[in-house]
Each structure stands twice: as structure tokens, then as C-alpha cells.
Scaffold this motif. Structure first.
Motif, mmCIF file in Angstrom:
data_model
loop_
_atom_site.group_PDB
_atom_site.id
_atom_site.type_symbol
_atom_site.label_atom_id
_atom_site.label_comp_id
_atom_site.label_asym_id
_atom_site.label_seq_id
_atom_site.Cartn_x
_atom_site.Cartn_y
_atom_site.Cartn_z
ATOM 1 N N GLY A 184 -23.634 52.734 -14.374
ATOM 2 C CA GLY A 184 -25.025 52.704 -13.913
ATOM 3 C C GLY A 184 -25.120 53.802 -13.018
ATOM 4 N N SER A 204 -28.088 50.854 -9.400
ATOM 5 C CA SER A 204 -27.790 49.817 -10.648
ATOM 6 C C SER A 204 -26.319 49.875 -11.253
ATOM 7 N N VAL A 209 -30.703 49.526 -16.790
ATOM 8 C CA VAL A 209 -31.637 49.021 -15.333
ATOM 9 C C VAL A 209 -31.921 50.600 -14.953
ATOM 10 N N SER A 210 -31.205 51.580 -14.781
ATOM 11 C CA SER A 210 -31.586 53.024 -14.233
ATOM 12 C C SER A 210 -32.826 53.583 -14.961
ATOM 13 N N ILE A 242 -36.324 43.381 -15.562
ATOM 14 C CA ILE A 242 -34.791 43.143 -15.590
ATOM 15 C C ILE A 242 -34.419 41.775 -16.078
ATOM 16 N N ARG A 252 -27.177 43.024 -13.965
ATOM 17 C CA ARG A 252 -28.614 42.866 -13.540
ATOM 18 C C ARG A 252 -28.746 43.360 -11.990
ATOM 19 N N LEU A 254 -29.054 44.897 -8.872
ATOM 20 C CA LEU A 254 -29.993 46.128 -8.368
ATOM 21 C C LEU A 254 -30.018 46.260 -6.765
#
Length: 366
Positions: A184, A204, A209-210, A242, A252, A254
Motif C-alpha cells: 500500500g 493504505s 485503496v491507494s 472501499i 481496508r 485507511l
């Protein structure tokens, strides 16, 4: 774990390939062509599978021409039947040996699994033991040389581009980033207009997610004012995206930190989730608002930085002890402390630090 990098214009093929994570030991990482500069490390990964959308031919061709020699992974192009059935596509496939395959996204994804059986989970025929030993010795030599070269390049990089500096009305910002080994990673950026400055530091545990963070943040660049509603909307959009993604629970997680500073009053607001820390003239900011005075320094220490050795308390102590020094000296001292504890070539986690400093002659509105 195999990385499958899906590059498109407007996420047109993102959903099609996302299900691969359910059938292969892989991570699907989607992003748009205009974000490619942020993900250069993925493009240069020789183990990555790079899937390029041809939805907008000129955008695709420009990207391929500009990055052809930087991409070390396996390149495959993808599109629907009408996009693939063009003379320019056929001509490209005929002469460009960098392209290893074509995927028709009109077909059900299951019909393309044979491709991924080869590209993601390849099988190899038997190799003679003597040949294997020779290959192994050659690989050891290459890896040893590569490590020495990487160390040399890292040293040159730290000397040439160690720090990023920005100047705003009555306020300056200086920042430094160190790469870590964990998946991440961290991303930070600073936006500004005549009235205010907006900073985002995000962390992340997944490249997917990034990509979501980057995509949503790009929309903030076009707004006129960074008001509460816009920032709240950004946070909610990222969280919703997400929640809808097929990710393992640990992927997940963050960390988000938004800081908005009014350039007229030097009053700031904070939106925070995760372990990032703010120091206002050496004092920890625990409230959702703060005020900077002339010559004040606001230090931002990311959650990744604080999780590296020698640990949170030692790193905060170093920053506070150096608060009277220049912003550059503060950054250098904190990263010097990190490097002394580093056991490998990289930090354990990405490390980000920024220092905002108010001009000593700044005109502040009361």
C-alpha cells in the motif's frame, strides 16, 4: 503475490478484472492513465502484469510510447470487440513485440481465464539440475550487483532530491518522504488557492485503496473552495468505495489526515482518522482546530513514520527538541534518526513528514 495493474481512461475495465482476486493469488490495482506518474514503481515491476485499455486510442498510444522503456512487466491490451477490430490495433500487434496478448472484454471473464492461468500462475517444464545450478549462480551475481547499484542510486537520490518545498501567501511548506517495504503505502499532496491551503496525508495497506484515494483527490483539484462539505464528501466517497470493493479486512484499513489553513488568519482545521500527529510549535494538536502565529511551525508526522523504529516517542522527542531550528534541519534530523534504526535498504513503513512555517512578517487578519 502477483500484481495485476489495470490502466484505463475512466475505469471502463476496472470492474471486469476486479474479480480475478477471487480466483488467483493476485492483487488487482486499477488506476487511470493520468495517474501513472504516481505508480511508476508498479510499471517498472518486472513481475507485474500490465493491462492497458484501448478505449481512447490516442491516450493509450501516447502512454505506451512515453512509458514503453519503463515498463518491465508483461503488457496486455484490452477492449471490446469494436475497439479491437481496428486496423491500428492489428498493425500495432503485428509490429510491437512488447505487447504479449489481447483480451476481449465483451467475453465473460471466465473465457479469459486460460490467459491468466498462463500469465498469473505459469507452469514450467522440468529443468536439468546442472542447468538450474548455473542459472542460480548467475542470478545470485545479478542480484548482488543490482543491490550495490540500488544502494548507490538511493544515496544519489537522497542527495539530489531529498526535500520538496512550496511557498504560499505568508506560509511555506517543506516535506520529505521515505519509502517503506509494507504494502500500500502513503500519499500526500498540498492544494492551494489565494485564500487557503489544503493538505492531505493518506496511508493504505493496499494499492487498490491507494488508487481510490488518488482518484477521489483529483476531483478536489478543480474546486474553488475547500469547504467542510467538500472534504466530508471526499472522505465519505472514499469510505463508500472501499466498502464496495472486494478486499480482505486488513486491506481496508485507511489513515486520513486533512489540514486546512486559512491564509488570512492562519487558523487551521483538522479532519483525522488514524495515527498521524500534528505538532504546533512543539505541542501536540488534539483539537479539531488550531491557530498559527508569526514564525510558528506546524509539524506533520505521518502514521507510517511513527510506526518505524525507534518508535513514536523517540521521533516526537527529536522533532520537539529541534523545533527552534530551521524547517529543513528539523526534517533532516528526524530522517537521520530513522536511518540510524533502518535494518535494510528501506524503512519498515513509508514515512512522510511536512513542516509548515508562517512568515515572520506575515500580515494576519484578527
Amino acid at each position: 503475490m502477483k500484481k495485476i495493474v489495470v490502466v484505463s481512461c475512466e475505469d471502463e475495465i476496472k470492474k471486469y478484472f476486479s474479480s480475478l482476486e477471487n480466483n488467483y493469488i493476485c492483487e488487482v490495482i486499477p488506476f487511470n492513465y493520468e495517474q501513472s506518474h504516481v505508480f511508476e514503481n508498479l510499471l517498472s515491476d518486472d513481475e507485474a502484469l500490465i493491462i492497458l485499455s484501448i478505449r481512447k486510442w490516442e491516450v493509450f498510444k501516447s502512454f505506451l510510447d512515453n512509458n514503453r522503456m519503463r515498463i518491465n512487466g508483461t503488457i496486455v491490451i484490452a477492449g471490446v470487440s469494436t475497439e479491437l477490430d481496428q486496423k491500428v490495433v492489428k498493425d500495432l500487434c503485428k509490429v510491437d513485440r512488447f505487447i504479449k496478448g489481447v483480451i476481449n472484454t465483451d467475453l465473460d471473464i471466465e473465457l479469459n481465464y486460460p490467459w491468466f492461468n498462463l500469465l498469473v500462475n505459469p507452469t514450467f517444464s522440468g529443468i536439468d539440475q546442472d542447468e538450474l545450478e548455473v542459472v542460480g549462480a548467475n542470478i545470485d551475481t545479478i542480484v548482488s550487483s543490482a543491490i550495490v547499484e540500488l544502494e548507490r542510486l538511493k544515496t544519489i537520490h537522497e542527495k539530489l532530491v531529498p526535500i520538496r518545498e512550496e511557498k504560499f501567501k505568508g506560509l511555506s511548506a517543506i516535506s520529505k518522504f521515505g519509502a517503506g517495504e509494507s504494502a500500500g503505502g502513503e500519499f500526500f499532496d498540498v492544494l492551494s488557492n489565494d485564500k487557503e491551503v489544503l493538505m492531505l496525508v493518506a496511508r493504505s495497506r493496499s494499492y487498490l485503496v491507494s488508487s481510490m484515494i488518488m482518484g477521489q483527490f483529483d476531483e478536489l483539484r478543480s474546486v474553488q473552495n475547500f469547504n467542510n462539505d467538500k472534504i466530508t464528501e471526499y472522505i465519505e466517497n472514499v469510505q463508500n468505495e472501499i466498502a464496495q470493493a472486494k478486499l480482505k479486512e486488513e486491506k481496508r484499513k485507511l489513515d486520513l489526515l486533512f489540514v486546512r489553513i486559512d491564509l488570512k488568519t492562519m487558523k487551521g482545521q483538522v479532519w483525522r482518522s488514524g495515527g498521524s500527529l500534528l505538532l504546533n510549535d512543539g505541542k501536540v494538536v488534539t483539537e479539531e482546530s488550531f491557530t498559527l502565529n508569526r514564525s510558528s511551525k506546524l509539524m506533520v508526522l505521518s502514521s507510517g513514520l511513527l510506526e518505524n523504529s525507534p518508535g513514536k516517542e523517540a521521533l516526537i522527542s527529536t522533532a520537539v527538541e529541534k523545533k527552534s531550528e530551521t524547517s529543513r534541519e528539523i526534517l533532516n534530523e528526524v530522517f537521520y534518526t530513522l536511518r540510524n534504526e533502518k535494518k535494510g535498504m528501506f524503512f519498515s513503513h513509508d514515512a512522510t513528514m511536512l513542516v509548515f512555517e508562517v512568515d515572520k512578517n506575515a500580515i494576519l487578519q484578527i
